[in-house]
Design an enzyme around this catalytic site. Structure first.
Site, PDB file in Angstrom:
ATOM      1  N   HIS A 191      48.362  24.195  71.662  1.00 11.95           N
ATOM      2  CA  HIS A 191      47.463  24.495  70.549  1.00 11.95           C
ATOM      3  C   HIS A 191      46.874  25.893  70.619  1.00 11.95           C
ATOM      4  CE1 HIS A 191      46.654  19.849  70.336  1.00 11.95           C
ATOM      5  NE2 HIS A 191      47.877  20.184  69.954  1.00 11.95           N
ATOM      6  N   GLY A 192      47.285  26.698  71.600  1.00  8.11           N
ATOM      7  CA  GLY A 192      46.873  28.080  71.640  1.00  8.11           C
ATOM      8  C   GLY A 192      45.691  28.371  72.539  1.00  8.11           C
TER       9      GLY A 192
END
Length: 370
Positions: free
Chosen positions: A229-230
């Protein structure tokens, strides 16, 4: 035990000759010794008997923590061979280490295998099986974690609640979860911490590469993140500590992930996100958002309605480049009224996706277009 008597006799003779100092030297001798443990119970019970702990090919019984809490100052912990955990539904953690001036490392071929596939069901922490968190690095102060190879954690890998902790060259490989139902397998979750430095990390997962929920003076450099998700801050708000301050993400890559750069705050909560820098971040294969900053999270999901109780100020976004998928949004900013201030954006070059028309209250110095 043939050597115990001579050691005891030597200590006794030294005590006769030198009185009080002799027991002190005997204690120092014990703390300098190396202990090799091959089972979790003995390691947990005898962890303070020496200053160099080797954990070799340990299988941790179901429902138990490999507990290295409250180690002596200056202890070194080295993992050798394969450390594994047997299956049981519970909250965990599977591993816990705390103390001051601690070094945690491993031999070159060691693996910490969480056997996550036994828990994975596509639900993560949202339901299904109860899944244990993997490693609590809580109260691990003035310490270093170096070179660990962690594989297949049931959910979140490393939870950090410490002061002055360095984490370097750690690999978290949950790539098997891409096809086997891994979810919420965050790499590093950081809360209530100060002076945390993470360099050279490799994270392959199905959750945030890094999630900073609260803390100050946090530095993440040279990271390689994929599948998740970064590089995230938040969600901020609704906790005991709702301040994130002086955070830098620099010289890192995010690939094949939902988001590249993300800041999220909780709707109708209060808190502060301040002095944040994302610099030289390279993106590729991003499915949802290249850059996303939003103030509308409620019960873990965005609502589309922002609030302004958590302020986001002094944000620098520079040299963030790369590509997103064709149906992804390149930049999305959703701020509350007056709660986002003093932002600068430069060197932003994100291609391949859509330009959002739904941004709100974008502060001066920032833009949803390039």
């Amino acid at each position: 035990m043939p050597s115990a008597k001579p050691l005891f006799c030597l200590a006794t003779l030294a005590g006769a000759a030198l009185a009080a100092p002799a027991p002190s030297r005997a204690t120092d001798f014990n703390k300098r010794s190396t202990c090799t443990f091959t089972d979790a119970a003995t390691a947990s019970e005898s962890k303070t008997s020496c200053s160099d702990i080797v954990l070799k090919d340990i299988t941790v019984p179901a429902g138990e923590t490999l507990n290295l809490k409250d180690l002596n100052d200056g202890t070194t912990v080295t993992f050798e061979g394969t450390t594994t955990w047997e299956y049981e539904e519970w909250d965990g953690p599977l591993l816990r280490i705390s103390g001051k001036d601690i070094t945690v490392t491993q031999s070159s071929d060691a693996v910490l295998n969480g056997n996550g596939a036994k828990w994975w069901d596509g639900e993560g922490t949202n339901g299904g099986k109860t899944k244990p968190k993997f490693f609590y690095a809580h109260d691990l102060d003035d310490s270093k974690i170096s070179g660990l190879y962690i594989k297949n954690t049931p959910v979140q890998a490393i939870s950090v609640e410490s002061d002055n902790l360095v984490i370097e060259d750690v690999t978290i490989d949950n790539s098997d979860g891409d096809s086997e139902g891994g979810h919420n397998t965050d790499g590093f979750d950081i809360s209530e911490s100060t002076y945390i430095t993470i360099t050279g990390a490799t994270v392959k997962n199905q959750g945030d590469c890094v999630a900073i929920n609260s803390g100050e003076n946090i530095y993440f450099s040279g990271g390689t993140c994929s599948g998740g998700h970064g590089l995230s801050i938040g969600s901020v708000g609704g906790r005991d500590d709702n301040t994130v301050k002086n955070v830098t993400f620099i010289d890192s890559t995010v690939s094949d992930s939902e988001n590249g750069v993300r800041i999220k705050t909780v709707y109708d909560a209060t808190g502060t996100v301040e002095d944040i820098t994302y610099s030289n971040i390279q993106l590729s294969g991003i499915s949802d958002y290249g850059i996303v900053i939003e103030q509308d999270y409620e019960n873990g999901d965005p609502t589309g309605t922002p609030s302004n109780g958590v302020t986001i100020s002094d944000v620098t976004l520079e040299d963030i480049t790369g590509s997103v998928d064709s149906d992804a949004v390149e930049i999305y900013i959703l701020c509350g009224d007056g709660s986002c201030t003093d932002w600068t954006m430069s060197g932003i070059d994100i291609t391949g996706g859509e330009t959002s028309s739904d941004c709100e209250n974008v502060p001066s110095g920032a833009s949803c277009s390039q």
